[in-house]
Design an enzyme around this catalytic site. Structure first.
Site, PDB file in Angstrom:
ATOM      1  N   SER A 135      -0.686 -19.964  21.089  1.00 20.46           N
ATOM      2  CA  SER A 135      -1.468 -19.805  22.630  1.00 20.46           C
ATOM      3  C   SER A 135      -0.840 -19.001  23.632  1.00 20.46           C
ATOM      4  O   SER A 135       0.396 -18.889  23.414  1.00 20.46           O
ATOM      5  CB  SER A 135      -1.635 -21.422  23.043  1.00 20.46           C
ATOM      6  OG  SER A 135      -2.279 -21.086  24.397  1.00 20.46           O
ATOM      7  N   TYR A 149       2.111 -29.143  25.751  1.00 21.89           N
ATOM      8  CA  TYR A 149       1.437 -28.269  24.783  1.00 21.89           C
ATOM      9  C   TYR A 149       2.089 -26.739  24.595  1.00 21.89           C
ATOM     10  O   TYR A 149       2.264 -26.328  23.831  1.00 21.89           O
ATOM     11  CB  TYR A 149      -0.240 -28.331  25.133  1.00 21.89           C
ATOM     12  CG  TYR A 149      -0.928 -27.175  24.653  1.00 21.89           C
ATOM     13  CD1 TYR A 149      -1.510 -27.455  23.300  1.00 21.89           C
ATOM     14  CD2 TYR A 149      -1.077 -26.004  25.446  1.00 21.89           C
ATOM     15  CE1 TYR A 149      -2.416 -26.641  22.804  1.00 21.89           C
ATOM     16  CE2 TYR A 149      -2.026 -24.986  24.530  1.00 21.89           C
ATOM     17  CZ  TYR A 149      -2.543 -25.411  23.386  1.00 21.89           C
ATOM     18  OH  TYR A 149      -3.380 -24.387  22.898  1.00 21.89           O
TER      19      TYR A 149
END
Ligand code: NAP
Length: 240
Positions: A135, A149
């Site tokens: 990501s 995350y």
């Protein structure tokens, strides 16, 4: 394809089928969604299967890879896509159980799947290609949203660097795709279903991305067109 029942994984599985791959997808609980993806893949004339398994549970991962070998044969590609977020909060409010779950799914799960793929691609296999779905959060850090995350995705980026160099001489390429704001269910699971629309003004291209746009990048990295590409990061984020 881990996490192939929805979102980026489902789009990538469908595109892989259109490109002629035999496709195995995994899912955690949404069997009906997974079956719909399998039906779409089969309609392209390729074998396709869906397997239930939690990537953070080693026994599940072993069972999935064994089932793929039994039902589809040799393994040429792995997309390490399954991943989770959690409700947005600041680091000061994180608890240990949440951090552990995040790391178990996003990091341990990816390591276990990469390990099983490499064992099969190198031992009597014909090499292959691995794409880790990281990501842009690994670079941006996701402050005020989910730094846990973001850190899990940074670990995945480092897996790509190390594993790609470990395997470069063995005919196995390892690369990363780093999506930006992509329209999937994941934002609702983080408590903000409208996150893509709200943050679109921060994207230089002025819009969120579609799962198909990430799928195209993944399929390119998997393909022979990327034969001299390993250990690299392909950002699919509209410039963000
Ligand atoms: P999504 O729509 O929430 O789909 C997640 C998929 O992963 C589902 O197929 C889900 O299965 C599966 N899954 C979740 N936990 C699992 C587990 N423990 N074991 C096995 N499968 C599991 O997510 P997405 O947006 O497509 O995201 C896919 C990947 O892209 C993730 O790694 C995510 O971090 C990354 N990413 C997404 C974005 C974005 O904006 N969407 C941006 C950057 C990176 P079930 O359907 O059974 O629940």
């Amino acid at each position: 394809m881990t996490g192939g029942s929805r979102g980026i994984g489902a789009a990538t599985a469908r595109l892989a089928a259109r490109r002629g791959y035999a496709v195995a997808i995994t899912y955690r609980e949404r069997a009906d969604d997974a079956q719909r993806v399998v039906d779409d893949c089969r309609s392209q004339g390729v074998p396709a299967i869906a397997l239930r398994g939690d990537v953070s549970v080693e026994a599940d991962v072993l069972a999935v890879f064994d089932a793929v070998a039994d039902r589809l044969g040799g393994l040429s590609a792995l997309v390490n896509n399954a991943g989770i977020v959690a409700p947005q909060c600041r680091v000061a409010d994180l608890d240990a159980a949440r951090i552990e779950r995040m790391l178990r799914v996003n990091v341990l799960g990816a390591f276990l799947c990469a390990r099983e793929a490499v064992r099969r691609m190198s031992a009597g296999g014909r090499g292959g290609s691995i794409v880790n779905v990281s990501s842009r959060a690994s670079v941006l850090g996701s402050p005020g949203e989910y730094v846990d995350y973001a850190a899990s995705k940074a670990a995945l980026d480092t897996l790509t660097v190390g594993l790609s160099r470990e395997l470069a001489a063995d005919g196995i390429r390892v690369n990363t795709v780093r999506p930006g704001l992509i329209r999937t269910d994941i934002h609702a699971s983080g408590g903000r279903p409208d996150r893509v629309e709200q943050l679109s003004p921060t994207v230089p291209m002025g819009r969120g991305g579609e799962p198909d746009e990430v799928a195209a990048a993944i399929l390119w990295l998997l393909s022979a067109e990327a034969s001299y590409v390993t250990g690299t990061f392909l950002d699919v984020s509209g410039g963000r």
